[in-house]
Design a protein around this motif. Sequence first.
Motif: not given
Length: 462
Positions: A59-68, A76-78
């Motif tokens: 489990a960690d803190v991430i960001t998702i980017s899309h169309e700027g 998120y964790a996997d």
Amino acid sequence: MTAVTAGKGLRDHVQALEFWQTLIDLVKYRSTADEPDPPLHATAEVIAGLFRSVGLSSADVITISHEGKTSAPLVYADQRSDTKGAPTVLLYAHYDVQPADETKWTVTKPFVPKEVTANGDTRLYGRGAADDKSGVVLHLGALKALRDTWSKLPINVKLVVEGEEESSSVLDSYVDAHPEDPRFQADLIIVADTGNLAVGQPALTSTLRGIVAVDVTVKTLAAEVHSGMYGGPAPDAFMTLVRLLSTLHDANGDVAVAGLTRFEHDWAPVREEQYRKDAGVEPGVGLVGTGTIAQRLFGRPSVNVVGLRGAPSMDRPANVLTPEVTARISVRLAPNQDPDAALKALREHIETHAPEAVVRQVVPVSLGQGFAAYQGPHHAAVETALKTAYKTDAVAQSGQGGSIPLVSALHAANPSSDIVLWGCEEPLANIHGNDESVSRSELEHMTLAEALLLDALAAPAR
């Protein structure tokens, strides 16, 4: 062994867990979209740590980017199991909450959690206590119960806890545009962001309405003018807007926008008396529209004004005509309605019914696809888990009048997977409203249901 008597060991274990205090602590975080980034990031970091503590070391803190655009901090964790053939489950919740006007709260301030015990149950009051920090804690408790039962997690777990579900979510549009992304694929997806018909009455959410929201700007005058000197011939923008808004419904209160569809489904009945009580409808005030309450709530469009800018204010009333006003019109759509087609229909209706040259802008704010669930390979296990947790032989099929656009995107990415929609947001929770709260008994029952479901999912791989 019947569903009602099964799962006693897990029941005792879940009741012994101490995640109620965790929920109390999470409610203190002002994780609203209108706050600066630090409260969101701090909340996400705390939640990631909580999931690591129950066995999701990834489990960690991430960001998702899309169309700027970049998403709010996302947990998120996997995590892959050592068990051969282990199924994959994706757990979803969100930690962001609706803004709150603390002057309208009566039990406590929005981010000062308070427990109130009445009628044999304890409720926790505070913004986000139900929507949707209860979903975060539900997943925590279920994973802890499962890990303690099996010593280690016997399933592959993906976790998504986002921080912008209540606003414009980058994650929705990203998953919709990238259904092939393996991070969002699973055999079973559990969305802990709905609730039962009432406390103690288990229900599965089988449909979600979609949404289209637009900002409509009406301009009639260059500037404010005296209502006595010019009122009459000169068009007031607010009054013009009111006449336009009145065309959105017919004489019965049904939505009158051509092109908006209806959807029929076998929902559990919704009693009018209970609905009026839950919604706080004043005595003697009639309900809007035709058809059953369930049809109107879950399968038919609804139109409401959820924001106004430029309208006359009672704080400082003045004898002037309003030159320009903007209304945000929110349309809830039938579960199978195409939101692009709905936007086109709404725009055409506004342009057709507005007085000439007064509508200066119709700006789309948000579009979201509805959802109609299908009963896949895990459906029987889902119902059994609920029946066992609540010690009942019946599970209602309910709709949700609200919208969760990500669900449709996840369904497109996982067309043959089950999507479970459940949680602790029953009517007394008053989500998005003042004095939001969550029932402790609901949180315990739903945590047990999820633990039982995960246990059943893992059993064949033992």
